[in-house]
Design an enzyme around this catalytic site. Structure first.
Site, PDB file in Angstrom:
ATOM      1  N   ASP A 233       0.846  -1.191   0.000  1.00 46.17           N
ATOM      2  CA  ASP A 233       0.000   0.000   0.000  1.00 46.17           C
ATOM      3  C   ASP A 233       0.884   1.245   0.000  1.00 46.17           C
ATOM      4  OD1 ASP A 233      -2.376   1.426   0.095  1.00 46.17           O
ATOM      5  OD2 ASP A 233      -2.558   1.299   2.271  1.00 46.17           O
TER       6      ASP A 233
ATOM      7  N   GLU B 147       2.692   4.697  -4.293  1.00 42.26           N
ATOM      8  CA  GLU B 147       2.752   5.559  -5.484  1.00 42.26           C
ATOM      9  C   GLU B 147       4.077   6.339  -5.616  1.00 42.26           C
ATOM     10  OE1 GLU B 147      -1.072   4.251  -4.560  1.00 42.26           O
ATOM     11  OE2 GLU B 147       0.096   5.593  -3.303  1.00 42.26           O
TER      12      GLU B 147
ATOM     13  N   ASP C 232      -9.353   2.947  -1.632  1.00 45.63           N
ATOM     14  CA  ASP C 232     -10.280   3.470  -0.628  1.00 45.63           C
ATOM     15  C   ASP C 232     -11.574   3.941  -1.287  1.00 45.63           C
ATOM     16  OD1 ASP C 232      -8.313   2.986   1.207  1.00 45.63           O
ATOM     17  OD2 ASP C 232      -7.593   5.047   1.276  1.00 45.63           O
TER      18      ASP C 232
END
EC number: 3.2.1.20
Length: 923
Positions: free
Chosen positions: A455, A458, A585
């Protein structure tokens, strides 16, 4: 050197230690003080392009051979730069057009004087697999003559339809910015992601390709609604009904401006313009399979991962997790995997477990898969490594961290543990460092994960840019601000550019590291090596999560996992060969439930089909009705996981004591998933890494124009149609909702029921469209088997784990009448053992374990006599014996008295069986 930079760059030297280039910096980038705050900057192209005074005029057409032509063009205007002085206009371009197969064409536009970042042609990245160069191909190309302005028009030869046209469109090619427009011939365009669309079919708007941590983003045509991945591809349906795919092979930041049915403009910040065109036929699958092969396809996930997963941010202790485990078991809810969000970590730090809250004995009791109740464990791993932790020190020893161009030291960002360093996954030692850290969960704590959830990759950053060691992080919920962070206090060449992807509200340098941060760039680099080029975060940003996925895949294989399972938030075109995905999300709202099907459709097109959305919603409190409906459809997502935030109410299926229909519906839905689990998984196995599994209905019925905008139902493979309830009931007191039936204009479907075999199920066609079907809150969503197809199921009422499913099946045969006979077909796999080792040895790559089944039925007195033909997909198909204990038939004009017949499938051949008819049907 690529850039003629107005600011002095860091001096970079290579210090060779063994075979590894260790890069150091002699001085900071700027002589300015770090507390200097610059005035706001608006990129000059933010509100539209600036017209050029000249055009690119063709000087030479070089016919290299029958399938390769080079076009040389020169800019004939007076400008030396475009939009701002430092952005040099590229005045000499080379356009290379290559037809490498009968239905595949490449267009590459490069500059002849300056070097741009170019995605390597390595096995990691999209590249051609076929080099036939056929003179007789499907393309009709119109080119400009010498002295004319550059353009391209490419048509499909047999229909004359335009598939790629730049004639009379604005075009600019500059150092930091390219703009390129393709005319659209109609409105039927799909793909262009990652994004969460309000509808699967695109509306006019601006769409951003930039991997970004953006919470609950919903694409509405504004450029600031980007999400976690970059897939600049689209599927278009031509007016003839044929399909094609166009892919822009560029991983820099991109913004696409779409005018529905008219044009698509690419605004590209860096890199090259390189397009690939894949011509298919009237099945979308054909062109998509070509595209998937080009981007290296997708790897198979382990069988256990196809089961159900339970997760939440808020399982703070192992005791809480074992309570969830126990309650799932007590309620007879099938599931295979329990997950941990950041709660399990000590001080929210990667590669650690807080042993004061996570007890090893409790965890290992739950994870003991030598007993029936044992499950798998998948923990979250974030990209940032906390300063001061032993793992951080190990990274410093190896020199694997991302460097700062401003300080010359390891770049410091801010994530959950506070100050962090980010691995530079281009560094040759980064994969070993990462594997060592992940393996420490077993080595140091005695608890072994089965997969990983990567997670914030990026990479996400709670501040824009970076901080120095003497500055403090601003964390979520803090009310203080600090305008003096290094990322926005001094002018950075890479943040003051002609055009900024993402718009003013969410600019591209928001919530990530500084764009001027240098990447390791020597011959032993892990992901990208560009000789004689200053490789920066500016070019590498969208590759961060991809590179971390490669490292995590490597780590899991080193840990003994032959088929790695990795759920990654960040991804790009080509990530499917290393990771799977969840859509990030979302919110506990009906809208997000509705969006979820389109999101999963998109990822099937992108080549990452093992994808799902957070069931019941991640943010905000869910409701019982919403969660019941979400479990009904989520039980059939490829990746099926219930997950929510730590500040919301519990939403496990049993967590609604006043609304027991949530548990009842979840139990029925999950048991049906497990009854279908091997059939569902067989689609992934037999696809061999290309094609879609969970798809919009029009993929199977492409001639039905009414389905081209339908994103509220789905097909699993060719045989199963799902019509979930995705809206709130107007009369919730009735605990049901009335839905309108929608079926394709051709074909027929039957109600599909397992566990209890139901003979003579109702048949539906498009004549039933508009009729109302009442779907109760505690029921399974409507699911139908397609006429003419077979489906294998199992009695899964007692199998609460995927590994407990045996090799006994029921064969559902939905017979289509053809003259006096009845036919159905299907595909399945022939193995008993679904372990990684057996799948690899029997089913993957050059190995094959898939067979085709063809059923033909003829009425013979009191029976329907069936001939069942079994044919392995190849001469080397591996057969392990599977048992069919019952045939469940469906037919439009026959009534069956019983479902009988028992046989085994162990080789190629013919099997005969008979189904008794009701007396009135007997001849």
């Amino acid at each position: 050197m690529k850039h003629q930079v107005l600011l002095p760059l860091l001096v970079t030297t290579a210090i060779i230690a063994g075979s590894v280039g260790v890069y150091t910096h002699s001085k900071p980038l700027l002589g300015q003080s770090q507390d200097q705050v610059l005035p706001p900057f608006t990129p000059p192209l933010q509100n539209g392009h600036i017209d050029l005074q000249g055009k690119y005029i063709v000087s030479t057409l070089d016919q290299v051979n029958a399938t390769h032509i080079n076009i040389y063009a020169n800019y004939n205007g007076p400008e030396a730069s475009y939009a701002m002085p430092k952005n040099k206009l590229i005045t000499h371009i080379l356009v290379s057009i290559v037809i490498n197969d009968v239905n595949q064409l490449g267009i590459k536009i490069t500059d002849r004087t300056y070097r741009h970042f170019e995605v390597p042609y390595s096995n990691l990245f999209p590249h051609d697999k076929v080099f036939n160069f056929p003179a007789n191909n499907q393309f009709d190309i119109t080119l400009p003559k010498r002295g004319e302005a550059f353009y391209l028009t490419i048509k499909r030869k047999d229909t004359g339809e335009v598939v790629f046209d730049t004639n009379n469109q604005f075009f600019v090619y500059s150092d930091l910015y390219h703009e390129f427009t393709v005319a659209m011939q109609n409105e039927f365009i799909y793909g262009l992601g990652e994004r969460r669309n309000k509808q699967f079919l695109y509306d006019s708007g601006e769409y951003t390709f930039l991997n970004k941590d953006q919470y609950e983003s919903v694409a509405d045509g504004h450029p600031d609604q980007q999400t976690y991945g970059t897939h600049p591809m689209y599927l278009r349906r031509e007016n003839s009904g044929n399909f094609h795919v166009v892919f822009l092979r560029n991983y820099n930041s991109i913004q696409a401006v779409y005018s529905k049915g008219k044009s698509l403009t690419y605004k590209v910040v860096g890199g090259l313009l390189e397009f690939k065109i894949f011509l298919g036929d009237k099945s979308p699958e054909t062109s998509l399979k070509l595209y998937h092969s080009y981007v290296n396809g997708f790897n198979l996930h382990p069988f256990w991962a196809h089961g159900f997963h339970q997760c939440r941010w808020g399982y703070k202790t192992s005791e809480m997790m074992t309570t969830v485990w126990d309650t799932f078991n007590t309620n007879g809810l099938p599931f295979d995997t329990i997950w941990s969000d950041i709660d399990y970590m000590k001080d929210l730090t990667d590669f650690t477990i807080d042993t004061s809250r996570y007890d090893k004995a409790q965890m290992n009791t739950m994870l003991d898969r030598s007993v029936a109740a044992g499950v798998h464990w998948v923990p979250i791993i974030d990209a940032g490594i906390a300063l001061g932790d032993v793992s951080n020190e190990r990274g410093k020893e190896l020199g694997v961290y991302q460097k700062s161009n401003k300080t010359g030291e390891d770049l410091i960002g801010c994530v959950w543990p506070g100050k962090v360093n980010y691995p530079d996954f281009n560094h040759p030692l980064s994969q070993e460092f990462w594997a060592e850290g992940l393996m420490n969960l077993t080595k140091n704590y005695g608890i072994t994960p089965s997969g990983f959830w990567i997670d914030m990759n990026e990479f996400s950053n709670f501040i824009n840019g970076e901080i120095s060691e003497d500055q403090n992080c601003i964390m979520p919920g803090d009310t203080t601000t600090n305008p003096n962070y290094l990322g926005n206090s001094v002018e950075d060449f890479y943040t003051r550019i002609p055009f900024e992807v993402g718009g003013a509200d969410h600019p591209q340098q928001e919530k990530t590291m500084s764009y001027d941060a240098p990447k390791y760039n020597y011959a032993d680099a892990k992901t990208v090596y560009i000789p004689n080029y200053e490789l920066r975060e500016f070019d590498f940003h969208n590759l961060n999560g991809f590179s971390e996925g490669i490292a995590t895949n490597y780590a899991l294989k080193k840990m003994g996992n032959k088929l790695p399972f990795i759920i990654s938030r960040s991804q790009i075109a080509g990530s499917g060969q290393f990771v799977q995905h969840w859509t990030g999300d979302n919110g506990s709202q009906w809208d997000f439930l509705q969006y979820s099907l389109g999101e999963i459709f998109n990822f099937n097109m992108y080549g990452i089909p093992m994808t799902g959305a957070d069931i019941c919603g991640f943010a905000q409190n869910t409701t019982a009705e919403l969660c019941a409906r979400w479990m009904q459809v989520g039980a059939f997502y490829p990746f099926s996981r219930n997950h929510n935030s730590n500040d919301t109410i519990p939403q496990e299926p049993y967590a609604f004591p006043d609304s027991t229909y949530v548990l009842d519906s979840s139990k029925k839905s999950l048991r049906l998933r497990y009854a279908l689990l091997k059939q569902y998984y067989s689609h992934f196995v037999s696809s061999n890494g290309v094609g879609t599994v969970f798809r919009p209905t029009f993929f199977n019925f492409p001639d039905d124009a009414s389905l081209l905008t339908n994103d509220q139902q789905f097909m699993i493979g060719d045989s199963l149609l799902g019509q979930p309830v995705l809206v709130q009931s107007a009369t919730p007191a009735r605990f049901s909702h009335s839905s309108y039936l929608t079926f394709p204009s051709s074909g027929a479907f039957y109600d599909f029921v397992t566990d209890v075999a139901t003979l003579n199920a109702q048949r539906y066609t498009n004549a039933n469209n508009g009729q109302i079907k009442n779907v109760k809150f505690d029921d399974i969503m409507p699911l139908y088997i397609r006429e003419g197809y077979t489906v294998f199921t199992q009695l899964a009422s007692t199998a609460l784990r995927s590994r407990l499913l045996d090799s006994n099946f029921e064969l559902h045969v939905a017979l289509a009448k053809s003259g006096t006979s009845y036919t159905a077909k299907g595909k399945f796999i022939t193995i008993q053992d679904y372990s990684d080792d057996n799948l690899i040895q029997k089913c993957i790559g050059a190995n094959n374990c898939s067979f085709d089944i063809q059923v033909t039925g003829v009425v013979n007195g009191a029976n329907l006599d069936l001939t069942i033909q079994i044919a392995g997909e190849s001469a080397q198909t591996n057969f392990e014996t599977i048992n069919v204990n019952k045939i469940i038939p469906y037919a439009a004009d026959l009534k069956f008295a019983a479902s009988t017949a028992t046989f085994t499938i162990s080789k190629n051949g013919t099997i005969n069986a008979s189904i008794p008819l009701q007396a009135a049907q007997q001849e």
